[in-house]
Design a protein around this motif. Structure first.
Motif, mmCIF file in Angstrom:
data_model
loop_
_atom_site.group_PDB
_atom_site.id
_atom_site.type_symbol
_atom_site.label_atom_id
_atom_site.label_comp_id
_atom_site.label_asym_id
_atom_site.label_seq_id
_atom_site.Cartn_x
_atom_site.Cartn_y
_atom_site.Cartn_z
ATOM 1 N N LEU A 245 69.916 54.086 41.009
ATOM 2 C CA LEU A 245 69.996 55.262 40.548
ATOM 3 C C LEU A 245 70.921 56.203 41.407
ATOM 4 C CD1 LEU A 245 69.239 57.615 38.573
ATOM 5 C CD2 LEU A 245 66.859 57.807 39.832
ATOM 6 N N PHE A 248 74.729 54.886 40.624
ATOM 7 C CA PHE A 248 75.369 55.232 39.126
ATOM 8 C C PHE A 248 75.051 56.918 38.734
ATOM 9 C CE2 PHE A 248 74.621 50.607 38.837
ATOM 10 C CZ PHE A 248 76.005 50.154 38.669
ATOM 11 N N LEU A 507 80.355 59.472 33.214
ATOM 12 C CA LEU A 507 79.205 58.417 32.912
ATOM 13 C C LEU A 507 78.251 58.840 34.081
ATOM 14 C CD1 LEU A 507 77.856 55.947 31.902
ATOM 15 C CD2 LEU A 507 79.244 54.547 33.561
ATOM 16 N N VAL A 510 76.391 61.943 33.053
ATOM 17 C CA VAL A 510 75.004 61.666 32.177
ATOM 18 C C VAL A 510 73.898 61.283 32.748
ATOM 19 C CG1 VAL A 510 74.640 60.636 30.169
ATOM 20 C CG2 VAL A 510 76.890 61.880 30.316
ATOM 21 N N ILE A 511 74.184 60.382 33.448
ATOM 22 C CA ILE A 511 72.968 59.326 34.174
ATOM 23 C C ILE A 511 72.330 60.472 35.097
ATOM 24 C CG2 ILE A 511 72.448 57.747 35.638
ATOM 25 C CD1 ILE A 511 74.621 55.898 34.598
ATOM 26 N N ILE A 514 70.222 63.148 33.403
ATOM 27 C CA ILE A 514 69.085 62.648 32.629
ATOM 28 C C ILE A 514 67.923 62.062 33.917
ATOM 29 C CG2 ILE A 514 68.212 61.063 31.082
ATOM 30 C CD1 ILE A 514 70.978 61.884 29.277
ATOM 31 N N TYR A 515 68.276 61.464 34.682
ATOM 32 C CA TYR A 515 67.674 60.599 35.365
ATOM 33 C C TYR A 515 67.308 61.085 36.744
ATOM 34 C CZ TYR A 515 68.522 56.819 32.115
ATOM 35 O OH TYR A 515 68.501 55.983 30.988
ATOM 36 N N MET B 1 62.166 62.383 26.043
ATOM 37 C CA MET B 1 62.893 61.880 27.458
ATOM 38 C C MET B 1 62.729 60.523 27.402
ATOM 39 S SD MET B 1 65.144 62.953 29.425
ATOM 40 C CE MET B 1 64.872 64.523 30.281
ATOM 41 N N LEU B 4 64.998 58.798 24.756
ATOM 42 C CA LEU B 4 66.426 59.041 25.288
ATOM 43 C C LEU B 4 66.740 58.172 26.348
ATOM 44 C CD1 LEU B 4 69.046 60.777 24.914
ATOM 45 C CD2 LEU B 4 68.068 62.212 26.774
ATOM 46 N N LYS B 5 65.806 57.790 27.221
ATOM 47 C CA LYS B 5 66.162 56.903 28.249
ATOM 48 C C LYS B 5 66.317 55.459 28.005
ATOM 49 C CE LYS B 5 64.482 59.499 32.228
ATOM 50 N NZ LYS B 5 63.458 59.504 33.247
ATOM 51 N N LEU B 8 69.696 55.324 26.099
ATOM 52 C CA LEU B 8 70.771 55.214 27.109
ATOM 53 C C LEU B 8 70.658 53.948 27.907
ATOM 54 C CD1 LEU B 8 70.659 58.983 28.969
ATOM 55 C CD2 LEU B 8 72.841 57.341 28.012
ATOM 56 N N LEU B 15 77.915 49.236 27.765
ATOM 57 C CA LEU B 15 78.823 49.392 28.612
ATOM 58 C C LEU B 15 79.361 48.474 29.584
ATOM 59 C CD1 LEU B 15 80.798 51.917 28.599
ATOM 60 C CD2 LEU B 15 79.149 53.066 30.454
ATOM 61 N N LEU B 58 74.947 48.030 36.610
ATOM 62 C CA LEU B 58 74.874 48.851 35.479
ATOM 63 C C LEU B 58 74.137 48.179 34.366
ATOM 64 C CD1 LEU B 58 75.805 51.832 34.536
ATOM 65 C CD2 LEU B 58 77.601 50.781 33.257
ATOM 66 N N PHE B 61 70.545 48.473 35.730
ATOM 67 C CA PHE B 61 70.194 49.812 35.475
ATOM 68 C C PHE B 61 69.625 50.243 34.166
ATOM 69 C CE2 PHE B 61 71.062 54.125 34.347
ATOM 70 C CZ PHE B 61 70.284 55.096 35.377
ATOM 71 N N TYR B 70 62.296 53.932 34.729
ATOM 72 C CA TYR B 70 62.377 55.379 35.027
ATOM 73 C C TYR B 70 61.697 56.479 34.280
ATOM 74 C CZ TYR B 70 66.457 53.088 37.588
ATOM 75 O OH TYR B 70 67.384 52.297 38.362
ATOM 76 N N ILE B 73 60.453 59.519 36.417
ATOM 77 C CA ILE B 73 61.069 60.232 37.266
ATOM 78 C C ILE B 73 61.720 61.501 36.208
ATOM 79 C CG2 ILE B 73 63.196 60.434 38.661
ATOM 80 C CD1 ILE B 73 63.076 57.401 38.796
ATOM 81 N N ALA B 74 61.902 62.644 36.829
ATOM 82 C CA ALA B 74 62.363 63.930 36.108
ATOM 83 C C ALA B 74 61.684 64.075 34.797
ATOM 84 C CB ALA B 74 63.822 63.751 35.717
#
Lengths: 525, 74
Positions: A245, A248, A507, A510-511, A514-515, B1, B4-5, B8, B15, B58, B61, B70, B73-74
């Motif tokens: 985290l 990225f 990128l 965005v990460i 949100i995170y 959330m 959404l995670k 993503l 990606l 990535l 992740f 995750y 978190i948040a």
């Protein structure tokens, strides 16, 4: 609550001073190699020699990008095992010693291939040392700082990379001005490397009287020191996901914004705008005016949080890069200026090429413009048996354009670079405190150093190579289209290199948005 | 959330794979094939440093995000 908040204020500033000066010197050491790369290449990596070219590229890429994360792992582990203070003392001495010795290595003409091999090895040591230094200094200062002042305190460490670049430019400029060009090229270029030894010695004297970080001392006293920091940092899923985290969601974007604002801007002014004689001064003024913003955004992050300052810096940078670089391009574009035709001078001469011992045909054109800009083009055609040498089916022609711009354009460029460095200060000012707060004390040095050096060394460090590759591809596509009688494929090829930082920072934004949490500002856990 | 995670997370995995393909076939392979010494180091760095970092890092992740690591978190 741990006892570090009870330390007197003066000791905090001593901690910041001792740590920042040492880190600044390490950055200075690292940058002088880059700033003197062209002269180093002529001394140690002769052109036309494939092995020397390979070693040269290795020295540039390997030390800057690959070795730094290894330094982070090696010294990070040591820092979590034996302490922050001793580890970043070792990195300081290693960097200083390697830098001084680069200035002492005899040239290729004296000792042959030993010269590039020695320089490469010393450059690798520089990369290793740098990989270990930053995490140590940031952790050391952060662990001395009260929670509500950590952004401000660590922001001084954040100024050091930029100040190190500034000092390297100043020392090189003073050395150049204190001797003639021939002396500088002969031996004077070694002086900035030798100066490092004095600076490192002074920094060593300051640092050696410092005490260990109170947080690490507490961890040690309680017997909670990690037995295997690498395993606990990257083999433990809970911690590893925070390492990912950090990389990225924060450091990757910060790295490309940093390299765009300072190195890509410098390279763009020198090689695309051809303002090669004034680029050093432009960078120095921009850095000088922007550097206080590191401290400002570090201070601000203690009040409004670190996450959104960093992410806003990335977002503004992403949205404005293409406009800024287009403005820079048009500021000095001679097509838009009025040429004073009577001042145009053209000449042609035959000159012996010292390297090939053959003859070169040299055509020089100098122009002046009504706003005071001067433009000079030197076209060198390599001859073979009296006719132009053919390479890849085309005559071998080297064209070098240089411009000297007027005061107004000079300050306009300073302004646009300054703006980019302010973006750098937004993303970079609060990030040390942010990273330190993300990881527990016993594995902090290791855990924060690796993402930092991957983000900066690899994602940021590769920026010049990838951006240049994108520009070259765009130019080739246009040439192919023009040859086929078609319209240009890319309207402004000189802006294409910016897609790399824009995509990477996009990128990361965005990460991060949100995170990232960014609410935990404790370091004594 | 959380949803959404997860989305993503999938995007990050996609990606990572796309970046891996682009880095090897569009960037590294032509450089390996050019045979020029100055192309070798970038090709090696793309293939052995950047590619594993992006595909592995990535991708990992994205996987953690997809599996809810995750979410707290948040």
């Amino acid at each position: 609550m741990s006892n570090y908040t009870e330390e007197p204020k003066s000791s905090l500033f001593t901690v910041i001073g001792a740590s920042s000066v040492g880190t600044m010197i390490e950055w200075y050491d690292f940058y002088i190699f880059g700033s003197l790369a062209s002269i180093i290449a002529t001394k140690f990596f002769p052109t036309g020699n494939a092995t020397a070219a390979f070693l040269s590229t290795l020295a540039t890429f390997a030390a800057g990008f690959v070795v730094r994360p290894f330094g982070a792992l090696f010294f990070g582990r040591l820092g979590d095992l034996i302490g922050r203070k001793y580890t970043f003392m070792v990195t300081l001495l290693l960097m200083g010693g390697a830098t001084f010795l680069i200035g002492c290595v005899p040239g290729y003409e004296q000792i042959g291939f030993m010269a590039p091999v020695l320089v490469l090895l010393l450059r690798l040591l520089q990369g290793l040392a740098l990989g270990g230094e930053y995490g140590g200094a940031a952790t050391y200062v952060a662990e001395h700082s009260p929670n509500e002042k950590r952004g401000y305190m660590t922001s001084w460490i954040q100024t050091t990379a930029t100040v190190g670049l500034f000092v390297s430019l100043i020392v090189i400029m003073i050395t150049k001005k204190s001797m003639d060009k021939a002396a500088f090229e002969e031996w004077g270029w070694r002086v900035p490397f030798w100066v490092s030894l004095i600076m490192v010695f002074v920094s060593y004297l300051i640092r050696k009287n410092m005490h260990e970080s109170p947080v690490f001392a507490k961890v040690k006293a309680e017997g909670k020191v990690s037995t295997n920091p690498l395993k606990e940092s990257f083999g433990n899923k809970y911690n590893f996901k925070f390492v990912l985290l950090a990389l990225f969601g924060a450091v990757m974007g910060q790295g490309v914004v940093w390299y765009t604002g300072q190195f890509y801007a410098m390279s763009f002014i020198e090689k695309v705008l051809n303002v090669s004689d004034q680029v050093g001064e432009i960078m120095m003024y921009a850095i000088l005016f922007a550097t206080p913003f590191f401290v400002f955004f570090g201070w601000l992050s203690d009040r409004i949080g670190r996450k959104w300052i960093m992410l806003c810096g990335m977002l503004i940078a992403i949205l404005s890069y293409r406009t800024i670089y287009d403005k820079m391009y048009h500021t000095v574009d001679v097509k838009a200026k009025t040429e004073l035709a009577e001042k145009t001078v053209k000449s042609a001469e035959l000159k012996e090429n010292a390297k090939t011992k053959g003859m070169d045909s040299i055509y020089t054109t100098s122009k002046e413009f009504s706003d005071g800009t001067t433009w000079k083009e030197v076209k060198t055609i390599t001859l073979e048996n009296g006719v132009a040498k053919i390479v890849d089916g085309k005559p071998k022609v080297d064209t070098k354009v240089t411009k000297v711009i007027n005061s107004g354009d000079f300050w306009t460029l300073v302004f646009w670079v300054f703006i980019q460095i302010v973006f750098v200060t937004m993303v970079y000012g609060p990030i040390a405190a942010f990273l330190v707060e993300m990881f527990p004390a016993k594995i902090r040095y290791t855990s924060m150093s690796l993402p930092y050096h991957i983000g900066n060394g690899i994602f940021g460090g590769l920026l010049p190579a990838i951006a240049t590759s994108l520009v070259t591809s765009a130019k080739k596509a246009n040439e192919v289209a023009e040859a086929a009688g078609l319209a240009k494929v890319v309207d402004k090829p000189y802006l294409e290199g910016l897609w790399y930082p824009i995509i990477i920072a996009g990128l990361c934004f965005v990460i991060g948005a949100i995170y990232l949490d960014g609410k935990d500002n404790r370091v004594d856990d | 959330m959380s949803a959404l995670k997860k989305i993503l997370g999938l995007l990050c995995i996609g990606l990572a794979l796309f970046a891996g393909y682009y880095l090897y076939f569009d960037q590294a392979k032509p450089k390996f094939e050019s045979g020029k010494p100055e192309d070798m180091i970038p090709a090696i760095i793309y293939t052995f440093i950047l590619l594993p970092l992006i595909v592995g890092g990535l991708g990992c992740f994205g996987y953690y995000s997809l599996t809810g690591e995750y979410d707290e978190i948040a």
